[in-house]
Structures are given as C-alpha cells and as structure tokens.
Design an enzyme around this catalytic site. Structure first.
Site, PDB file in Angstrom:
ATOM      1  N   CYS A   2      -4.484  25.815 -51.829  1.00 28.77           N
ATOM      2  CA  CYS A   2      -4.710  26.547 -53.076  1.00 28.77           C
ATOM      3  C   CYS A   2      -6.155  27.040 -53.033  1.00 28.77           C
ATOM      4  O   CYS A   2      -6.907  26.681 -52.133  1.00 28.77           O
ATOM      5  CB  CYS A   2      -4.563  25.621 -54.273  1.00 28.77           C
ATOM      6  N   ARG A  28      -5.012  32.462 -50.646  1.00 29.61           N
ATOM      7  CA  ARG A  28      -4.751  31.036 -50.410  1.00 29.61           C
ATOM      8  C   ARG A  28      -3.565  30.520 -51.235  1.00 29.61           C
ATOM      9  O   ARG A  28      -3.126  29.386 -51.058  1.00 29.61           O
ATOM     10  CB  ARG A  28      -5.990  30.201 -50.770  1.00 29.61           C
ATOM     11  N   TRP A  75      -0.755  27.381 -54.747  1.00 29.49           N
ATOM     12  CA  TRP A  75       0.322  27.469 -53.764  1.00 29.49           C
ATOM     13  C   TRP A  75       1.036  26.136 -53.893  1.00 29.49           C
ATOM     14  O   TRP A  75       0.546  25.102 -53.445  1.00 29.49           O
ATOM     15  CB  TRP A  75      -0.255  27.672 -52.361  1.00 29.49           C
ATOM     16  N   ASN A  99      -7.249  21.052 -54.807  1.00 26.00           N
ATOM     17  CA  ASN A  99      -6.608  21.646 -53.637  1.00 26.00           C
ATOM     18  C   ASN A  99      -6.351  20.505 -52.663  1.00 26.00           C
ATOM     19  O   ASN A  99      -7.284  19.786 -52.303  1.00 26.00           O
ATOM     20  CB  ASN A  99      -7.536  22.687 -53.003  1.00 26.00           C
ATOM     21  N   GLY A 100      -5.096  20.314 -52.261  1.00 26.03           N
ATOM     22  CA  GLY A 100      -4.772  19.233 -51.324  1.00 26.03           C
ATOM     23  C   GLY A 100      -3.488  18.539 -51.733  1.00 26.03           C
ATOM     24  O   GLY A 100      -2.702  19.070 -52.526  1.00 26.03           O
ATOM     25  N   GLU A 481       9.614  31.892 -27.875  1.00 25.15           N
ATOM     26  CA  GLU A 481       8.627  32.134 -28.933  1.00 25.15           C
ATOM     27  C   GLU A 481       7.397  32.866 -28.366  1.00 25.15           C
ATOM     28  O   GLU A 481       6.853  33.775 -28.998  1.00 25.15           O
ATOM     29  CB  GLU A 481       8.252  30.802 -29.593  1.00 25.15           C
ATOM     30  N   LYS A 485       6.044  36.491 -29.565  1.00 25.75           N
ATOM     31  CA  LYS A 485       4.667  36.719 -30.039  1.00 25.75           C
ATOM     32  C   LYS A 485       4.015  37.884 -29.308  1.00 25.75           C
ATOM     33  O   LYS A 485       3.384  38.730 -29.928  1.00 25.75           O
ATOM     34  CB  LYS A 485       3.789  35.476 -29.827  1.00 25.75           C
ATOM     35  N   GLU A 488       5.483  41.256 -30.464  1.00 25.09           N
ATOM     36  CA  GLU A 488       5.091  41.685 -31.808  1.00 25.09           C
ATOM     37  C   GLU A 488       3.654  42.156 -31.881  1.00 25.09           C
ATOM     38  O   GLU A 488       3.334  43.105 -32.582  1.00 25.09           O
ATOM     39  CB  GLU A 488       5.123  40.492 -32.794  1.00 25.09           C
ATOM     40  N   HIS A 504      19.937  33.819 -11.388  1.00 26.05           N
ATOM     41  CA  HIS A 504      21.252  34.406 -11.672  1.00 26.05           C
ATOM     42  C   HIS A 504      21.156  35.883 -12.061  1.00 26.05           C
ATOM     43  O   HIS A 504      22.067  36.409 -12.698  1.00 26.05           O
ATOM     44  CB  HIS A 504      21.964  33.597 -12.758  1.00 26.05           C
ATOM     45  N   LYS A 604       6.222  40.823 -43.429  1.00 26.55           N
ATOM     46  CA  LYS A 604       6.061  39.365 -43.430  1.00 26.55           C
ATOM     47  C   LYS A 604       7.329  38.672 -43.895  1.00 26.55           C
ATOM     48  O   LYS A 604       7.717  37.638 -43.375  1.00 26.55           O
ATOM     49  CB  LYS A 604       4.876  38.974 -44.313  1.00 26.55           C
TER      50      LYS A 604
HETATM   51  C1  F6R Z   1       7.615  36.219 -35.967  1.00 26.30           C
HETATM   52  C2  F6R Z   1       7.985  36.141 -37.375  1.00 26.30           C
HETATM   53  C3  F6R Z   1       9.394  36.403 -37.740  1.00 26.30           C
HETATM   54  C4  F6R Z   1       9.886  35.355 -38.746  1.00 26.30           C
HETATM   55  C5  F6R Z   1      11.303  35.661 -39.222  1.00 26.30           C
HETATM   56  C6  F6R Z   1      11.831  34.606 -40.148  1.00 26.30           C
HETATM   57  O1  F6R Z   1       6.262  35.975 -35.775  1.00 26.30           O
HETATM   58  O2  F6R Z   1       7.170  35.891 -38.214  1.00 26.30           O
HETATM   59  O3  F6R Z   1      10.214  36.398 -36.618  1.00 26.30           O
HETATM   60  O4  F6R Z   1       9.824  34.094 -38.134  1.00 26.30           O
HETATM   61  O5  F6R Z   1      11.330  36.906 -39.864  1.00 26.30           O
HETATM   62  O6  F6R Z   1      11.051  34.485 -41.287  1.00 26.30           O
HETATM   63  P1  F6R Z   1      11.130  33.228 -42.220  1.00 26.30           P
HETATM   64  O7  F6R Z   1      10.678  32.038 -41.441  1.00 26.30           O
HETATM   65  O8  F6R Z   1      10.226  33.544 -43.374  1.00 26.30           O
HETATM   66  O9  F6R Z   1      12.563  33.073 -42.642  1.00 26.30           O
END
Ligand code: F6R
Length: 609
Positions: A2, A28, A75, A99-100, A481, A485, A488, A504, A604
């Site tokens: 927070c 935050r 948060w 916060n915590g 993963e 990364k 993206e 294969h 996001k």
């Molecule tokens: C990759 C990324 C996305 C999310 C995906 C699921 O870096 O951020 O692949 O992981 O859109 O999002 P959540 O976890 O919010 O359901």
C-alpha cells in the site's frame, strides 16, 4: 503493498500535501484511499472506495487549515476493498495507517475483544490501533507504541497520531519501506520518495527496527529497544517518475528486484515448521472437501499458465494428486470432464482475465470445487471461486508478469505441502520442503549478484531473430516462461521447448544464427540436459546455460555463456532459474530501446476473449 503518507509541519495544509502524496503513490495500490487530519486535536477522517481522485472529490472544500495528518492508498490483503476496511484505522484517540501484513492479528484480535474492544473492519491493521490504545491506558503515547510492537509479528510501516498530542507523529518500520522528507519547518513521511521530492530532496531512510518521533520542528530516530540513532540525510536528484520506480529505469526491473519481498510476503505466516505443514487461511472452509479431492485441473493463461505447469510437477510428485494444466481459453469451449471430486484451480495475477473467469464458471457449473490463486483481492475470480489463497505480491505495474510469477510458484509449493500432508506426505518431507522454501528470498538475492554478467549476455544475444529456450522436468515450464518473456519484451521470436523433444524435429532449425538458452541445474535430469547441449553444439548452435553454482568449470567447454543460480531442492529450482530469464528479456528489450513496461499490442489485464 500500500502507499502511506504522513505530514507534520507549519508551512502547508496537511490535507493538500497528503492528497498530492497519495496520487504519486497510487501505483502501490488503488482499491480505496483515506486520510485523517487534525486541527487542535479535532480530527477529520475521509475515506473512499477506488482511486485517490474519488477521495479528493469527497473531501471537497472541507480541507481545514491543519498541520498534521496521515493518509493511505490501499492494496487489499486482509478484507475486501470497502469504506470500513480503508485506512486510517482508529481506536480511541489513536489513528494510524499501515503498509504490510500482521501475521498474528487474529490471536491479538481475540484477546482485545475479550478486553471489550469493538472492531469495525476485517483488516489486520486495525488490531494495531487497538493494541496501542490498550497500552495507552497505562503508558504514554510513545511507550504504548513500543509495547504494542513487542506483541505484533509481521511486516509493517506504521504512521500513528494521537488526538491528545496534535504536535507529535510516530512512525515505525519492520520489513516495509519508510522514508522521511526533511524540509525547514515540515516533515513528510512516505512509503517512497515519490510522495516527497516535490517538497524536498533531503531524505532519511528508516531501517527495520527503527522508530521516528516527529514534531513540527524536529525529529529523532531510535531503535525499538530505545537506543538513539544518528541517521544520515541523503540528497536525491530523482524526477517524480524515477522516484516511483525507486531509481530503477522501468517498473519491470523494479518488480524483478522486488521478488525476494514478494516471495516473503506470499509465505508470511503460512509456514508452520513444527507441524511440517502450511497454514492457508483461505482454504479453511474447504479443508474437509479437499481431503476427498481425487484430481486437480489448473486453468490459467500466459505466465500464470507456466506457473500452473510447475504446479503440476509439484502436486503429482509430492501430493500424489493427478494434475492437469489447461489454457483457460481451451478449457472453456471443450467438454471438460470434471466433477465434485475435482478441484479446479484458477491462477491469475489480475483476477480479471476473461478466459480464466469463464473456465472457472464452466467448472463450477459442472460441480467442481473451484479455488483461486489470485493476487488482486476481491477481484472477480477471487469472488467467484469457492475458496482461495491470495499472493500478497502487491500491484504489478509492468505489463510483463515477473514478481507475480514467483509469488504464484511460492503459493503452489505451500498448496502442495498442504494437500500432500492431507495424504501421504510425511512430516519430515513437509518440513524439508518448507525449511528450504524459507531460504528462497535470500537465494533470489544471490542471483542478482550476477546481474552484470546477465546484462552482458542479454546485450550479446539481443541481435538474434530467433531463440530456443529449453528445459526438462521442473524447468520445462521455465523454458516456456523464459521464451514468453523474451517474446513480449524484446520482440525476439522464441520457442520454449522440452529439451528432450529437440531431436524429434525442432533441432533442424539450429545453426549459428539460432542460439539456445538451456536450463541445466544440477537436478535428476542433468545428464540428459548435458546431452541436449552437446547435440546443439554439434550443429553449430550457441548455448547460454543456466546452471547450479559450482558447475561453471564443468560446463565451460559445452556452453558459450553461463549463468549460475544457488543450489536448492529440485522442485524449488524454478523459483531461482526464472530470475535470470526475466533479466535477460529485460536487458535485451532495453538494449533495443523498447518500451519495456508497455510492450506493443499487450494489455496488463486481458478482460476480453
Ligand atoms: C506475461 C503476462 C500474461 C499474463 C496473462 C494472464 O508476462 O503477463 O501472459 O500472465 O495475461 O494474466 P493473469 O495472471 O492476470 O490472469
């Protein structure tokens, strides 16, 4: 995570400084906000659900000429976003922002209720206000705060005011950030310098175990045991934006470096070594039902899907539960075979991903028990699942998920132990896993010591158009993963593949322009991974190996570049091996000049199909 702000001084109206500070700390947390200001001991408290501008509208013209106050942007961790749960919290004449996470709040709350304290919120934070108020019946304000601190366990930055002492503000810190802005005739306390630097660039960072007592003219710092401390002022030359990122060039980098804390927060209060078990408060209501579960299906997307794949390996090997992981977008449109003996677990940082939500609704409809591993408290997935475990990772601002991922893995380890202990897992095995899990935050810090080398490697490989990311067993999902990364963030075409599958077909792609990042920790499949490295080298492919510390010499003749990670249990290596891959993606993207925090075409939270 927070944001907290406190103001004491003679130059400004407290309310104005606090509102401005809250706006800058909004990254935050932003599910609710609140403020308490005092004028000659007369307090005024304002609270609002949602962002700070809603609080601002609510306060309207009521901004009296006050010179002391505290404020908070939340948060949620304990208790949904609501007016009652918004800070500041009060008990008697004590008001505070926190916060915590207070780990032992329930025990303390039970004791305080016996002493006739009435609680208004569901938060852990309100307990601290009542504790101080209780101690203040016998002791002065400062002593009461110290006596309360001896009773609480957990992480906290607290800013506290007392209606009878309108010229005093007390703040304390343990494992949550706190900084004082020092100006002539005024002081601003905040979670980070972004709420301060528009007023002063003179700051003092408070350390764990320290308490600050401020008046409008002066401040003193002492330890919780009462020893006075001399603190050094620092001069910051940060812009607002840099201060929000605490000096990091992007939120993504800041969030990568926040992972030791994010993992600690996911584990806080949940490891009970003396029982060799995990305590997951959010599953209490379904504990008995979980004993009868015969199968697990994990539904999720993107990075959360990769976390689910690691979970599958853990749950099958250690909890003995058949587990499948499905892309939520596939699960929702086919005919999933689930029933009341199936637990369907949604993993989601945002808790709002449309595909994951639809998958959970479908599973519920078919009679499955639905659980969530969700970061955002009271998000739709958190509300619609039967039960769940929150991550407590704080808001993730960078579009690419980093700290949420390691936090999801931490919860999956806890869940594995919890479900395993309901079945065949021994006390010794539970204790062994959890004891090692506790060391993971420090081991992630150790990975950061190699940052220079990782940055060098990232810059070297940023020029390639395509790459393989290869891993086996627990590190196959990490290869996926890592590839996600770098796609993206650096717009490099990358494939995450099980290293054993190369022969294969995919190995046909290997040549000097197609490098591979290979996860090669010292695990039960290390020899097999070495063979994969050899096969790639034999075809002229370049290799970056992520391996266990101490292996560098042995691997030198096989790999072109090497990154070492600390030794840990095989099932926990993903929590370490993913970190260099996040840094590789970050530094490759930054080198190419891309907007790392907002990669093209991405959002996001994906709330559409
Ligand atoms: C990759 C990324 C996305 C999310 C995906 C699921 O870096 O951020 O692949 O992981 O859109 O999002 P959540 O976890 O919010 O359901």
């Amino acid at each position: 995570m927070c944001g907290i702000v406190g103001y004491i001084g003679k130059k400004h109206r407290a309310g104005e400084v606090l509102l401005d500070g809250l706006k800058r700390l909004e990254y935050r947390g932003y599910d609710s906000a609140g403020m308490c200001v005092m004028d000659e001991g007369r307090e005024q408290t304002f609270k609002a659900i949602g962002k700070v501008n809603i609080l601002e509208k609510k306060i309207g013209k009521c901004r009296t000429k006050t010179n002391i106050g505290i404020a908070h942007t939340r948060w949620a961790t304990h208790g949904k976003p609501s007016i009652k749960n918004a800070h500041p919290h009060k008990s008697g004449k004590i008001h505070l922002v926190h916060n915590g996470i207070i780990e032992n709040y329930q025990e303390l709350k039970d004791e305080l209720i016996k002493k006739r304290h009435e609680f208004y919120s569901e938060t852990d934070s309100e307990v601290v206000a009542h504790l101080i108020d209780e101690e203040n019946k016998k002791y002065d304000f400062e002593t009461a705060v110290i006596r309360a601190l001896t009773q609480i366990c957990g992480a906290y930055a607290l800013v506290i005011i007392h209606e009878d002492e309108p010229k005093k503000m007390i703040a304390v810190r343990n494992s949550s950030p706190l900084v004082i802005g020092v100006a002539d005739g005024e002081f601003i306390l905040a979670s980070d310098a972004s709420a301060i630097i528009q007023h002063t660039n003179r700051v003092v960072y408070i350390d764990d175990g320290e308490m600050v007592v401020l008046t409008p003219d002066t401040y003193r710092v002492k330890t919780f045991s009462g020893k006075n401390k001399r603190k050094k002022e620092q001069l910051l030359d940060w812009t607002d934006d840099e201060a929000q990122k605490e000096g990091y060039s992007h939120f993504m980098l800041k969030e990568i470096f926040e992972q030791p804390n994010a993992v600690s927060d996911a584990l806080r209060g949940r490891i009970i070594l003396k029982n060799g078990n995990a305590k997951l408060g959010g599953l209490i209501e379904v504990t008995e039902q979980l004993r009868d579960i015969e199968r697990i299906v994990i539904v999720s997307c993107g990075t959360s899907y990769c976390a689910g794949l690691v979970g599958e390996y853990m749950l099958e090997e250690y909890a003995g539960l058949p587990t499948e992981v499905e892309y939520a977008s596939e699960f929702r449109y086919r005919k999933p075979l689930v029933n009341k003996k199936t637990a369907v677990i949604a993993i989601s940082q945002s808790g709002e991903t449309a595909d994951t939500l639809a998958a959970i609704r479908e599973a519920k409809n078919k009679g499955a028990l639905t659980l969530g591993i969700v970061n955002t408290v009271s998000s739709t997935i958190a509300r619609e699942t039967h039960a769940g475990v929150y991550n407590h990772a704080g808001p993730e601002v960078g579009v690419a998920s980093t700290k949420a991922f390691t936090s999801q893995l931490s919860i999956l380890v806890l869940l594995t132990v919890f479900l395993g202990r309901q079945r065949q897992m021994s006390f010794t095995m539970g204790k062994k896993i959890l004891s090692e899990l506790k060391h993971i935050p420090k081991k992630i810090d150790k990975v950061f010591e190699d940052e220079k080398n990782i940055k060098r490697i990232a810059r070297k490989y940023a020029k390639y158009e395509s790459m393989f990311y290869l891993g086996r067993k627990y590190n196959f999902p990490i290869a996926m993963e890592g590839a996600l990364k770098i796609k993206e963030i650096s717009y490099i075409h990358a494939e995450g593949y099980p290293s054993g599958e190369m022969k294969h077909g995919p190995i046909a792609l290997i040549d000097k322009n197609f490098p591979s990042v290979i996860l090669a920790p010292n695990d039960s499949v290390y020899d097999k991974t070495l063979s994969a490295i050899e096969e790639i080298k034999a075809r002229g492919g370049k290799v970056v190996a992520i391996t266990t510390e101490g292996n560098r010499e042995k691997l030198k003749k096989h790999a072109n570049d090497i990154i070492e990670i600390p030794k840990t249990l095989e099932m926990l290596t993903p929590l370490l091996s993913v970190v260099p891959l996040q840094l590789l993606a970050y530094y490759a993207g930054a080198k190419k000049g891309f907007d790392v925090d907002k990669p093209r075409n991405l959002a996001k939270s994906v709330t559409v199909e």
